[in-house]
Motif scaffolding. Structure first.
Motif, PDB file in Angstrom:
ATOM      1  N   LEU A  86       0.834  -1.201   0.000  1.00  0.00           N
ATOM      2  CA  LEU A  86       0.000   0.000   0.000  1.00  0.00           C
ATOM      3  C   LEU A  86       0.870   1.253   0.000  1.00  0.00           C
ATOM      4  O   LEU A  86       0.617   2.204  -0.748  1.00  0.00           O
ATOM      5  CB  LEU A  86      -0.941  -0.010   1.205  1.00  0.00           C
ATOM      6  CG  LEU A  86      -1.973   1.098   1.289  1.00  0.00           C
ATOM      7  CD1 LEU A  86      -2.917   1.061   0.089  1.00  0.00           C
ATOM      8  CD2 LEU A  86      -2.765   0.990   2.579  1.00  0.00           C
ATOM      9  N   LYS A  87       1.921   1.264   0.809  1.00  0.00           N
ATOM     10  CA  LYS A  87       2.826   2.419   0.866  1.00  0.00           C
ATOM     11  C   LYS A  87       3.590   2.596  -0.437  1.00  0.00           C
ATOM     12  O   LYS A  87       3.766   3.717  -0.915  1.00  0.00           O
ATOM     13  CB  LYS A  87       3.826   2.258   2.018  1.00  0.00           C
ATOM     14  CG  LYS A  87       3.253   2.543   3.371  1.00  0.00           C
ATOM     15  CD  LYS A  87       4.320   2.398   4.447  1.00  0.00           C
ATOM     16  CE  LYS A  87       3.713   2.553   5.826  1.00  0.00           C
ATOM     17  NZ  LYS A  87       4.705   2.332   6.885  1.00  0.00           N
ATOM     18  N   GLU A  88       4.056   1.480  -1.010  1.00  0.00           N
ATOM     19  CA  GLU A  88       4.890   1.557  -2.206  1.00  0.00           C
ATOM     20  C   GLU A  88       4.090   1.791  -3.482  1.00  0.00           C
ATOM     21  O   GLU A  88       4.533   2.521  -4.370  1.00  0.00           O
ATOM     22  CB  GLU A  88       5.707   0.271  -2.368  1.00  0.00           C
ATOM     23  CG  GLU A  88       6.773   0.103  -1.311  1.00  0.00           C
ATOM     24  CD  GLU A  88       7.473  -1.252  -1.393  1.00  0.00           C
ATOM     25  OE1 GLU A  88       7.099  -2.093  -2.248  1.00  0.00           O
ATOM     26  OE2 GLU A  88       8.383  -1.477  -0.570  1.00  0.00           O
ATOM     27  N   SER A  93      -8.396   2.831  -4.064  1.00  0.00           N
ATOM     28  CA  SER A  93      -9.469   3.729  -3.626  1.00  0.00           C
ATOM     29  C   SER A  93      -9.780   4.849  -4.614  1.00  0.00           C
ATOM     30  O   SER A  93     -10.891   5.373  -4.628  1.00  0.00           O
ATOM     31  CB  SER A  93      -9.133   4.324  -2.259  1.00  0.00           C
ATOM     32  OG  SER A  93      -7.942   5.089  -2.341  1.00  0.00           O
ATOM     33  N   LYS A  94      -8.830   5.216  -5.453  1.00  0.00           N
ATOM     34  CA  LYS A  94      -9.059   6.310  -6.402  1.00  0.00           C
ATOM     35  C   LYS A  94      -9.743   5.854  -7.682  1.00  0.00           C
ATOM     36  O   LYS A  94     -10.157   6.679  -8.491  1.00  0.00           O
ATOM     37  CB  LYS A  94      -7.739   6.999  -6.738  1.00  0.00           C
ATOM     38  CG  LYS A  94      -7.126   7.726  -5.565  1.00  0.00           C
ATOM     39  CD  LYS A  94      -5.836   8.416  -5.961  1.00  0.00           C
ATOM     40  CE  LYS A  94      -5.231   9.133  -4.767  1.00  0.00           C
ATOM     41  NZ  LYS A  94      -3.955   9.785  -5.140  1.00  0.00           N
ATOM     42  N   GLY A  95      -9.844   4.570  -7.884  1.00  0.00           N
ATOM     43  CA  GLY A  95     -10.503   4.046  -9.087  1.00  0.00           C
ATOM     44  C   GLY A  95      -9.811   4.425 -10.375  1.00  0.00           C
ATOM     45  O   GLY A  95     -10.462   4.696 -11.378  1.00  0.00           O
ATOM     46  N   LEU A  96      -8.498   4.442 -10.381  1.00  0.00           N
ATOM     47  CA  LEU A  96      -7.735   4.840 -11.555  1.00  0.00           C
ATOM     48  C   LEU A  96      -7.700   3.723 -12.598  1.00  0.00           C
ATOM     49  O   LEU A  96      -7.487   2.566 -12.272  1.00  0.00           O
ATOM     50  CB  LEU A  96      -6.296   5.193 -11.157  1.00  0.00           C
ATOM     51  CG  LEU A  96      -6.141   6.288 -10.106  1.00  0.00           C
ATOM     52  CD1 LEU A  96      -4.680   6.451  -9.732  1.00  0.00           C
ATOM     53  CD2 LEU A  96      -6.726   7.592 -10.598  1.00  0.00           C
ATOM     54  N   ILE A  97      -7.900   4.104 -13.839  1.00  0.00           N
ATOM     55  CA  ILE A  97      -7.832   3.188 -14.966  1.00  0.00           C
ATOM     56  C   ILE A  97      -6.717   3.674 -15.881  1.00  0.00           C
ATOM     57  O   ILE A  97      -6.662   4.859 -16.216  1.00  0.00           O
ATOM     58  CB  ILE A  97      -9.163   3.160 -15.759  1.00  0.00           C
ATOM     59  CG1 ILE A  97     -10.344   2.819 -14.863  1.00  0.00           C
ATOM     60  CG2 ILE A  97      -9.053   2.222 -16.961  1.00  0.00           C
ATOM     61  CD1 ILE A  97     -10.315   1.439 -14.274  1.00  0.00           C
ATOM     62  N   VAL A  98      -5.829   2.778 -16.284  1.00  0.00           N
ATOM     63  CA  VAL A  98      -4.755   3.122 -17.219  1.00  0.00           C
ATOM     64  C   VAL A  98      -5.009   2.360 -18.506  1.00  0.00           C
ATOM     65  O   VAL A  98      -5.280   1.161 -18.487  1.00  0.00           O
ATOM     66  CB  VAL A  98      -3.366   2.739 -16.639  1.00  0.00           C
ATOM     67  CG1 VAL A  98      -2.276   2.883 -17.682  1.00  0.00           C
ATOM     68  CG2 VAL A  98      -3.059   3.568 -15.410  1.00  0.00           C
ATOM     69  N   GLU A  99      -4.903   3.063 -19.606  1.00  0.00           N
ATOM     70  CA  GLU A  99      -5.038   2.419 -20.913  1.00  0.00           C
ATOM     71  C   GLU A  99      -3.716   2.579 -21.644  1.00  0.00           C
ATOM     72  O   GLU A  99      -3.179   3.674 -21.748  1.00  0.00           O
ATOM     73  CB  GLU A  99      -6.157   3.060 -21.727  1.00  0.00           C
ATOM     74  CG  GLU A  99      -6.341   2.440 -23.078  1.00  0.00           C
ATOM     75  CD  GLU A  99      -7.477   3.058 -23.868  1.00  0.00           C
ATOM     76  OE1 GLU A  99      -7.434   2.956 -25.102  1.00  0.00           O
ATOM     77  OE2 GLU A  99      -8.385   3.646 -23.258  1.00  0.00           O
ATOM     78  N   MET A 100      -3.203   1.478 -22.139  1.00  0.00           N
ATOM     79  CA  MET A 100      -1.972   1.525 -22.925  1.00  0.00           C
ATOM     80  C   MET A 100      -1.908   0.296 -23.817  1.00  0.00           C
ATOM     81  O   MET A 100      -2.553  -0.706 -23.540  1.00  0.00           O
ATOM     82  CB  MET A 100      -0.737   1.601 -22.011  1.00  0.00           C
ATOM     83  CG  MET A 100      -0.596   0.465 -21.036  1.00  0.00           C
ATOM     84  SD  MET A 100       0.630   0.694 -19.726  1.00  0.00           S
ATOM     85  CE  MET A 100       2.120   0.939 -20.579  1.00  0.00           C
ATOM     86  N   ASP A 101      -1.159   0.381 -24.894  1.00  0.00           N
ATOM     87  CA  ASP A 101      -0.988  -0.750 -25.795  1.00  0.00           C
ATOM     88  C   ASP A 101      -0.069  -1.773 -25.150  1.00  0.00           C
ATOM     89  O   ASP A 101       0.894  -1.423 -24.471  1.00  0.00           O
ATOM     90  CB  ASP A 101      -0.397  -0.295 -27.129  1.00  0.00           C
ATOM     91  CG  ASP A 101      -1.356   0.586 -27.897  1.00  0.00           C
ATOM     92  OD1 ASP A 101      -2.572   0.489 -27.657  1.00  0.00           O
ATOM     93  OD2 ASP A 101      -0.888   1.389 -28.721  1.00  0.00           O
TER      94      ASP A 101
END
Length: 104
Positions: A86-88, A93-101
């Motif tokens: 969790l620290k690293e 909790s932020k619900g981040l989505i990353v899109e990349m090829d």
């Protein structure tokens, strides 16, 4: 056609009271038990995804608790590793989505 699957400890008693016909096997081999626990985990995750209920989440936790025990791990170590990650790397909790090829 019969099906074998891991069940909670009291299920045979419940099935007997219901008059069901069944056979009970005891898995004593650690690697075989892990195999059945992982199958059960998949089953419980699918049920949770369908129902999104706290009862199904509890079933997942029960299977995980059994895996922790069988593997000889302890919850204090698991919590320590969880906190370190969790620290690293953060949580979800932020619900981040990353899109990349070619995500890997």
């Amino acid at each position: 056609m019969s099906t074998r699957k891991l069940v909670r400890d009291k299920i045979p008693d419940i099935l007997t009271r219901l008059g069901k016909k069944f056979r009970v096997y005891n898995v004593s081999d650690k690697s075989e038990l892990i195999k059945y626990l992982l199958e059960k985990l998949d089953e419980e995750v699918m049920e949770f995804k369908k129902a999104l209920s706290i009862e199904e989440l509890v079933d997942i936790l029960e299977v995980i608790d059994a895996i922790v025990s069988i593997m000889g791990w302890n919850w204090d170590d698991i919590r320590d590793i969880k906190e370190k990650k969790l620290k690293e790397r953060g949580g979800f909790s932020k619900g981040l989505i990353v899109e990349m090829d070619n995500f890997s």
